[in-house]
Design a protein around this motif. Structure first.
Motif, PDB file in Angstrom:
ATOM      1  N   VAL A  61      10.081 -41.015  12.692  1.00  0.00           N
ATOM      2  CA  VAL A  61      10.505 -40.397  13.960  1.00  0.00           C
ATOM      3  C   VAL A  61      11.976 -39.990  13.850  1.00  0.00           C
ATOM      4  CG1 VAL A  61      10.998 -40.936  16.384  1.00  0.00           C
ATOM      5  CG2 VAL A  61       8.785 -41.547  15.379  1.00  0.00           C
ATOM      6  N   HIS A  62      12.758 -40.826  13.167  1.00  0.00           N
ATOM      7  CA  HIS A  62      14.169 -40.509  12.892  1.00  0.00           C
ATOM      8  C   HIS A  62      14.320 -40.293  11.382  1.00  0.00           C
ATOM      9  CE1 HIS A  62      14.987 -42.902  16.759  1.00  0.00           C
ATOM     10  NE2 HIS A  62      15.009 -41.615  17.026  1.00  0.00           N
ATOM     11  N   GLY A  63      14.829 -39.120  11.009  1.00  0.00           N
ATOM     12  CA  GLY A  63      14.829 -38.739   9.598  1.00  0.00           C
ATOM     13  C   GLY A  63      15.873 -39.420   8.737  1.00  0.00           C
ATOM     14  N   ASP A  64      16.879 -40.003   9.381  1.00  0.00           N
ATOM     15  CA  ASP A  64      17.922 -40.689   8.600  1.00  0.00           C
ATOM     16  C   ASP A  64      17.556 -42.163   8.395  1.00  0.00           C
ATOM     17  OD1 ASP A  64      18.198 -41.228  11.290  1.00  0.00           O
ATOM     18  OD2 ASP A  64      20.390 -41.177  11.295  1.00  0.00           O
ATOM     19  N   GLU A  65      16.244 -42.459   8.468  1.00  0.00           N
ATOM     20  CA  GLU A  65      15.764 -43.829   8.303  1.00  0.00           C
ATOM     21  C   GLU A  65      14.652 -43.825   7.252  1.00  0.00           C
ATOM     22  OE1 GLU A  65      14.709 -44.997  12.315  1.00  0.00           O
ATOM     23  OE2 GLU A  65      16.662 -44.396  13.086  1.00  0.00           O
ATOM     24  N   PRO A  66      14.979 -43.419   6.001  1.00  0.00           N
ATOM     25  CA  PRO A  66      13.927 -43.132   5.022  1.00  0.00           C
ATOM     26  C   PRO A  66      13.111 -44.348   4.592  1.00  0.00           C
ATOM     27  CG  PRO A  66      16.089 -43.070   3.969  1.00  0.00           C
ATOM     28  CD  PRO A  66      16.325 -43.165   5.456  1.00  0.00           C
ATOM     29  N   THR A 103      18.671 -36.401   9.084  1.00  0.00           N
ATOM     30  CA  THR A 103      19.221 -36.463  10.443  1.00  0.00           C
ATOM     31  C   THR A 103      18.293 -37.263  11.351  1.00  0.00           C
ATOM     32  OG1 THR A 103      18.052 -34.449  11.116  1.00  0.00           O
ATOM     33  CG2 THR A 103      20.311 -34.185  10.303  1.00  0.00           C
ATOM     34  N   ARG A 104      18.884 -37.865  12.369  1.00  0.00           N
ATOM     35  CA  ARG A 104      18.099 -38.564  13.392  1.00  0.00           C
ATOM     36  C   ARG A 104      17.275 -37.551  14.201  1.00  0.00           C
ATOM     37  NH1 ARG A 104      18.305 -43.405  16.382  1.00  0.00           N
ATOM     38  NH2 ARG A 104      17.747 -43.157  18.563  1.00  0.00           N
ATOM     39  N   ALA A 105      17.879 -36.393  14.438  1.00  0.00           N
ATOM     40  CA  ALA A 105      17.287 -35.409  15.346  1.00  0.00           C
ATOM     41  C   ALA A 105      16.109 -34.678  14.710  1.00  0.00           C
ATOM     42  CB  ALA A 105      18.355 -34.406  15.754  1.00  0.00           C
ATOM     43  N   LEU A 142       7.910 -47.941  12.787  1.00  0.00           N
ATOM     44  CA  LEU A 142       8.900 -48.366  11.794  1.00  0.00           C
ATOM     45  C   LEU A 142      10.169 -47.513  11.870  1.00  0.00           C
ATOM     46  CD1 LEU A 142       6.426 -48.971   8.829  1.00  0.00           C
ATOM     47  CD2 LEU A 142       7.395 -50.661  10.410  1.00  0.00           C
ATOM     48  N   HIS A 143      11.308 -48.217  11.906  1.00  0.00           N
ATOM     49  CA  HIS A 143      12.615 -47.554  12.059  1.00  0.00           C
ATOM     50  C   HIS A 143      13.664 -48.245  11.191  1.00  0.00           C
ATOM     51  CE1 HIS A 143      12.038 -44.881  15.632  1.00  0.00           C
ATOM     52  NE2 HIS A 143      10.930 -45.599  15.694  1.00  0.00           N
ATOM     53  N   GLU A 144      14.880 -47.665  11.239  1.00  0.00           N
ATOM     54  CA  GLU A 144      16.052 -48.305  10.629  1.00  0.00           C
ATOM     55  C   GLU A 144      17.239 -48.153  11.579  1.00  0.00           C
ATOM     56  OE1 GLU A 144      16.215 -48.727   6.338  1.00  0.00           O
ATOM     57  OE2 GLU A 144      15.918 -46.546   6.330  1.00  0.00           O
ATOM     58  N   ASP A 145      18.250 -49.004  11.373  1.00  0.00           N
ATOM     59  CA  ASP A 145      19.418 -48.980  12.253  1.00  0.00           C
ATOM     60  C   ASP A 145      20.683 -49.109  11.399  1.00  0.00           C
ATOM     61  OD1 ASP A 145      21.406 -49.343  14.104  1.00  0.00           O
ATOM     62  OD2 ASP A 145      20.515 -51.115  15.038  1.00  0.00           O
TER      63      ASP A 145
HETATM   64 ZN   LIG Z   1      14.938 -44.954  14.573  1.00  0.00          ZN
END
Ligand SMILES: [Zn+2]
Length: 256
Positions: A61-66, A103-105, A142-145
């Protein structure tokens, strides 16, 4: 050994090649959810059965969280027998432009995770059609921070439901839990942020909240700290999904 080809962390093409090969081995189709600015967004399910409760898994969903996207793929590749036996719905990478551009966007410069309530969104509209006509037992997002100091999880479940998230985090050994008492403005304990109600005053609805409102029994948003090494983060994502399935299978057996 590295879990993904060197320099491929942001290659949507390589990621989808591996999903396509996996789908072929499982005898299922990688289906097109939407075509966004010339790029296809895919989904797949292991059984086309509405009678059985499904496990929902998504990433990207957020691209900067590979590590989320690669972790989901590696988990699926390592669990082919489980996938053949169960009912799983996958959204492998919901924001391909974000992954490609790091990117997140999304492709419009918007945060996709505030748009899941919008039927008019080119991705979230077709996504809603799929999730509303299925019974979901557990959803794993699944995400990253980049602020993360360890792994943590948002648990959104029915009031009074068994609290499974601490056991799930205990199953992640690659990266320890985030020890902060407050994470992203929420109270946290041992890396767990628990909610039974939807937070108020959201600027738009995240995936997990929409799934919860649609009746999904347990919705988990898992985050790895993106300043840690990529292979560790991918492994932590894999371990988390394994731990969720173990915990919910045990809980399901106890309930029966
Ligand atoms: Zn995220």
């Amino acid at each position: 050994m590295s879990l993904l080809p060197l320099h491929a962390a942001h290659s949507y093409r390589v990621l989808i090649q591996r999903w396509r090969a996996l789908a072929r081995r499982l005898g299922v189709k990688l289906k097109t959810l939407a075509v966004v600015d010339g790029v296809s967004v895919f989904w797949l399910e292991t059984k086309n059965s509405f009678a059985v409760e499904a496990i929902y898994l998504s990433s990207g969903v957020h691209g900067d969280e590979p590590a989320a996207a690669w972790g989901l793929l590696v988990w699926a590749e390592e669990n082919e027998d489980r996938l053949r036996a169960g009912n799983f719905v996958f959204f492998p990478c919901l924001n391909p432009h974000g992954l490609m551009l790091n990117t997140r966007a999304d492709y419009q410069g918007q945060d996709l995770n505030r748009r899941f309530h919008l039927q008019e969104d080119v991705v979230c509209g077709p996504w809603q059609k799929i999730v509303t006509c299925r019974r979901l037992k557990v959803a794993i997002c699944l995400h990253e921070d980049y602020d993360g100091q360890g792994c943590y999880v948002y648990e959104l479940g029915r009031r009074g439901a068994p609290k499974l998230a601490p056991d799930m985090l205990a199953g992640v050994s690659a990266i320890p839990p985030d020890g902060r008492k407050r994470i992203d403005e929420s109270r946290a304990q041992g890396g767990v942020i628990r909610r039974s109600r939807v937070p108020k005053h959201l600027p738009g609805l995240p995936e997990a909240v929409v799934l919860h409102e649609l009746g999904c029994g347990l919705t988990l948003t898992f985050e790895t700290p993106s300043e840690f090494g990529l292979d560790l983060r991918v492994r932590a994502q894999v371990e988390f999904v394994n731990a969720v399935l173990s915990a919910t299978e045990i809980a399901g057996n106890t309930a029966a």
